[in-house]
Enzyme design. Sequence first.
Site, PDB file in Angstrom:
ATOM      1  N   THR A   1      15.487  -3.766  -4.223  1.00  0.00           N
ATOM      2  CA  THR A   1      17.269  -4.558  -4.017  1.00  0.00           C
ATOM      3  C   THR A   1      18.055  -5.346  -4.266  1.00  0.00           C
ATOM      4  O   THR A   1      17.101  -6.627  -4.745  1.00  0.00           O
ATOM      5  CB  THR A   1      16.971  -4.104  -1.984  1.00  0.00           C
TER       6      THR A   1
ATOM      7  N   THR B   1      18.907   2.877   4.409  1.00  0.00           N
ATOM      8  CA  THR B   1      19.465   3.132   6.234  1.00  0.00           C
ATOM      9  C   THR B   1      18.806   4.525   6.673  1.00  0.00           C
ATOM     10  O   THR B   1      18.830   5.468   6.443  1.00  0.00           O
ATOM     11  CB  THR B   1      21.388   2.927   6.306  1.00  0.00           C
TER      12      THR B   1
ATOM     13  N   ASP C   1       0.717  -1.646  -0.083  1.00  0.00           N
ATOM     14  CA  ASP C   1      -0.117  -0.282  -0.292  1.00  0.00           C
ATOM     15  C   ASP C   1       1.192   1.466  -0.119  1.00  0.00           C
ATOM     16  O   ASP C   1       0.590   2.580  -0.455  1.00  0.00           O
ATOM     17  CB  ASP C   1      -0.924  -0.253   1.141  1.00  0.00           C
TER      18      ASP C   1
ATOM     19  N   ARG D   1       8.641   6.564   3.979  1.00  0.00           N
ATOM     20  CA  ARG D   1       9.747   6.365   4.737  1.00  0.00           C
ATOM     21  C   ARG D   1       8.617   7.292   5.714  1.00  0.00           C
ATOM     22  O   ARG D   1       9.026   7.193   7.386  1.00  0.00           O
ATOM     23  CB  ARG D   1      10.247   7.755   4.869  1.00  0.00           C
TER      24      ARG D   1
ATOM     25  N   ARG E   1      22.619  17.007   2.981  1.00  0.00           N
ATOM     26  CA  ARG E   1      22.832  17.679   1.799  1.00  0.00           C
ATOM     27  C   ARG E   1      21.887  19.181   1.876  1.00  0.00           C
ATOM     28  O   ARG E   1      22.240  19.780   1.576  1.00  0.00           O
ATOM     29  CB  ARG E   1      22.794  16.757   1.119  1.00  0.00           C
TER      30      ARG E   1
ATOM     31  N   SER F   1      21.249   1.105  -0.423  1.00  0.00           N
ATOM     32  CA  SER F   1      21.722   2.231  -0.601  1.00  0.00           C
ATOM     33  C   SER F   1      21.608   3.184  -1.487  1.00  0.00           C
ATOM     34  O   SER F   1      20.593   4.483  -2.573  1.00  0.00           O
ATOM     35  CB  SER F   1      22.435   2.641   0.567  1.00  0.00           C
TER      36      SER F   1
HETATM   37  C1  LIG Z   1      13.527  -7.153   6.355  1.00  0.00           C
HETATM   38  C2  LIG Z   1      13.988  -6.935   5.486  1.00  0.00           C
HETATM   39  C3  LIG Z   1      13.481  -6.055   4.864  1.00  0.00           C
HETATM   40  C4  LIG Z   1      13.044  -5.859   2.859  1.00  0.00           C
HETATM   41  N1  LIG Z   1      12.649  -5.225   1.637  1.00  0.00           N
HETATM   42  C5  LIG Z   1      12.809  -4.609   1.207  1.00  0.00           C
HETATM   43  C6  LIG Z   1      11.859  -4.977  -0.174  1.00  0.00           C
HETATM   44  O1  LIG Z   1      10.173  -5.510   0.244  1.00  0.00           O
HETATM   45  N2  LIG Z   1      12.104  -4.179  -1.088  1.00  0.00           N
HETATM   46  C7  LIG Z   1      13.446  -4.076  -1.034  1.00  0.00           C
HETATM   47  O2  LIG Z   1      13.669  -3.397  -2.872  1.00  0.00           O
HETATM   48  N3  LIG Z   1      13.844  -4.230  -0.289  1.00  0.00           N
HETATM   49  C8  LIG Z   1      13.907  -4.757   1.023  1.00  0.00           C
HETATM   50  N4  LIG Z   1      15.464  -4.357   2.261  1.00  0.00           N
HETATM   51  C9  LIG Z   1      16.173  -3.905   1.549  1.00  0.00           C
HETATM   52  C10 LIG Z   1      17.172  -2.628   1.995  1.00  0.00           C
HETATM   53  O3  LIG Z   1      15.613  -1.438   1.891  1.00  0.00           O
HETATM   54  C11 LIG Z   1      18.168  -2.101   2.068  1.00  0.00           C
HETATM   55  O4  LIG Z   1      18.603  -3.033   3.040  1.00  0.00           O
HETATM   56  C12 LIG Z   1      18.032  -0.717   2.633  1.00  0.00           C
HETATM   57  O5  LIG Z   1      18.380  -0.292   1.694  1.00  0.00           O
HETATM   58  C13 LIG Z   1      20.009  -1.416   2.789  1.00  0.00           C
HETATM   59  O6  LIG Z   1      20.883  -1.628   1.292  1.00  0.00           O
HETATM   60  P1  LIG Z   1      21.688  -2.937   1.430  1.00  0.00           P
HETATM   61  O7  LIG Z   1      21.374  -4.056   3.215  1.00  0.00           O
HETATM   62  O8  LIG Z   1      22.624  -2.966   0.490  1.00  0.00           O
HETATM   63  O9  LIG Z   1      22.849  -2.304   2.532  1.00  0.00           O
HETATM   64  P2  LIG Z   1      23.920  -1.479   2.400  1.00  0.00           P
HETATM   65  O10 LIG Z   1      23.740  -0.083   1.201  1.00  0.00           O
HETATM   66  O11 LIG Z   1      25.151  -2.610   1.774  1.00  0.00           O
HETATM   67  O12 LIG Z   1      25.107  -0.314   3.014  1.00  0.00           O
HETATM   68  C14 LIG Z   1      25.405  -1.086   3.841  1.00  0.00           C
HETATM   69  C15 LIG Z   1      25.913  -0.297   5.599  1.00  0.00           C
HETATM   70  O13 LIG Z   1      26.429   0.772   4.725  1.00  0.00           O
HETATM   71  C16 LIG Z   1      26.309   1.917   4.913  1.00  0.00           C
HETATM   72  N5  LIG Z   1      26.347   2.739   3.814  1.00  0.00           N
HETATM   73  C17 LIG Z   1      25.462   3.304   2.358  1.00  0.00           C
HETATM   74  N6  LIG Z   1      25.795   4.014   1.629  1.00  0.00           N
HETATM   75  C18 LIG Z   1      26.184   5.066   2.886  1.00  0.00           C
HETATM   76  C19 LIG Z   1      26.168   6.766   2.353  1.00  0.00           C
HETATM   77  N7  LIG Z   1      26.033   6.878   1.180  1.00  0.00           N
HETATM   78  N8  LIG Z   1      27.229   6.952   3.241  1.00  0.00           N
HETATM   79  C20 LIG Z   1      27.158   6.375   4.545  1.00  0.00           C
HETATM   80  N9  LIG Z   1      26.535   5.038   5.188  1.00  0.00           N
HETATM   81  C21 LIG Z   1      26.717   4.125   3.531  1.00  0.00           C
HETATM   82  C22 LIG Z   1      24.954   1.931   5.191  1.00  0.00           C
HETATM   83  O14 LIG Z   1      23.787   2.790   6.160  1.00  0.00           O
HETATM   84  C23 LIG Z   1      24.737   0.693   6.025  1.00  0.00           C
HETATM   85  O15 LIG Z   1      25.077   1.128   7.870  1.00  0.00           O
HETATM   86  C24 LIG Z   1      14.972  -5.381   2.837  1.00  0.00           C
HETATM   87  C25 LIG Z   1      15.647  -5.627   3.759  1.00  0.00           C
HETATM   88  C26 LIG Z   1      15.241  -5.850   5.058  1.00  0.00           C
HETATM   89  C27 LIG Z   1      16.222  -6.370   5.744  1.00  0.00           C
END
Ligand SMILES: Cc1cc2nc3c(=O)[nH]c(=O)nc-3n(C[C@H](O)[C@H](O)[C@H](O)COP(=O)(O)OP(=O)(O)OC[C@H]3O[C@@H](n4cnc5c(N)ncnc54)[C@H](O)[C@@H]3O)c2cc1C
Length: 384
Positions: free
Chosen positions: A129, A370, A94, A248, A380, A135
């Site tokens: 993702t 995150t 939703d 968010r 920013r 991210s």
């Molecule tokens: C239970 C669960 C459900 C989810 N559901 C969905 C879903 O339905 N659909 C979907 O698409 N995604 C989903 N996600 C994915 C989620 O949105 C991502 O895990 C999240 O956006 C972080 O991406 P990553 O895990 O690749 O971490 P990364 O991007 O690898 O980050 C690792 C660390 O580095 C930090 N970092 C990264 N870039 C920067 C920066 N520029 N500056 C400072 N720090 C930084 C991050 O904050 C984090 O601490 C889900 C995740 C979980 C765990």
Amino acid sequence: MKRQLFEEDHEMFREMAAEFNARAVAPHYGQWDQDHMMPRSLWTAAGEQGLLGLAVPEEFGGLGMDDYRFRAVLDEEFAKSNHLAVGLAFHLHDDMVLPHLLAYGSDDLKARWLPGMVSGETVTSVAWTEPGAGSDLRGIRTKAVRDGDDWLITGQKTFIGNGISGDASLVLARTDGSTGRGGRDSFSLFMVRKSEGYNTGNQLDKMGLKASDTAELFFDNVRVPHADLVGEEGKGLQYAAEQLPQGRLAIAVASSAVVRAVYEATVTYTKDRNAFGERIIDFQNSRFELADILTEVEVTETYVDQAIRAFNAGELDAASAARAKLWASERAKSVTDRCLQLHGGYGYILEYPVAQAFLAARLLTIFGGTNEIMRDVVGRTIAG
Ligand SMILES: Cc1cc2nc3c(=O)[nH]c(=O)nc-3n(C[C@H](O)[C@H](O)[C@H](O)COP(=O)(O)OP(=O)(O)OC[C@H]3O[C@@H](n4cnc5c(N)ncnc54)[C@H](O)[C@@H]3O)c2cc1C
């Protein structure tokens, strides 16, 4: 402090949502938690009750309730009863998929997808993702290649909620043939139905929110009609950025409700339990901690309620939504931890709501972007 956000209609909707939660969710939630899956009948039951696709206009089978306070009420009811996995599953459908279809979908696309989403017969997920890109969405490698009137989608996604139980995904894919880090116009959004070449991987074993299924998805030349391209080619990232405030905001709403519920459960617990001949709540440390927490509960509610009002007025910009999510989810993480401590050993036992809330809340600072990314978005705007 009494909240000023809701009116009579919202409170009536809350009664209905609470009744649904008590009848259709509470008796079964423990089993779903063990199964790592909710039954599809939950979705159709929610659809019958009018709890899905609230913002969908009547012409596409909905109720046209685009006042976000109704969505907030529903989220709050699931969050405060520790049924956050249901809240998460409905949130993806939703708050994440639906706004894109409403804002950018053609009438034809809306007519084909929205009635099923409202009735719960079509369950959707959001597939952005990837193993190599979370991210930084510009790192997405899933590609869509035009083939006559269709597109062929190939790639891999991960962490996809409703990925196994659902019927279709809103997929972000690269459409300009580029490699490496894509540009702003490199990506497009597609509604992709499960069909030949669309395979789900194993369930990911999460630490909390187990009743919601989360999986990897694999696409091998999945054929998607051009009519299921959402909006215009090359606008995927722009659309995602435009709709992220709702996602968010929803996380902020759920966080705030968790904080309130855990606080109230902890007051009850610390009044009931004794040590050294006194109630736990009579120790100065407990009272000071609870005084701080109650203050945080009310500040968070006030702040999030203000964000809901701004959203309803069309004024919740990306940085404001990021701040609401940042603040509320950090409170959820901290408050569940401190309330768990006030429960002593029982706080570590999953039978106690505080233990489940602690595990569930840990996700809130991570998904939907995150909190480091939230700080970056906010920082920013400060720096200009
Ligand atoms: C239970 C669960 C459900 C989810 N559901 C969905 C879903 O339905 N659909 C979907 O698409 N995604 C989903 N996600 C994915 C989620 O949105 C991502 O895990 C999240 O956006 C972080 O991406 P990553 O895990 O690749 O971490 P990364 O991007 O690898 O980050 C690792 C660390 O580095 C930090 N970092 C990264 N870039 C920067 C920066 N520029 N500056 C400072 N720090 C930084 C991050 O904050 C984090 O601490 C889900 C995740 C979980 C765990």
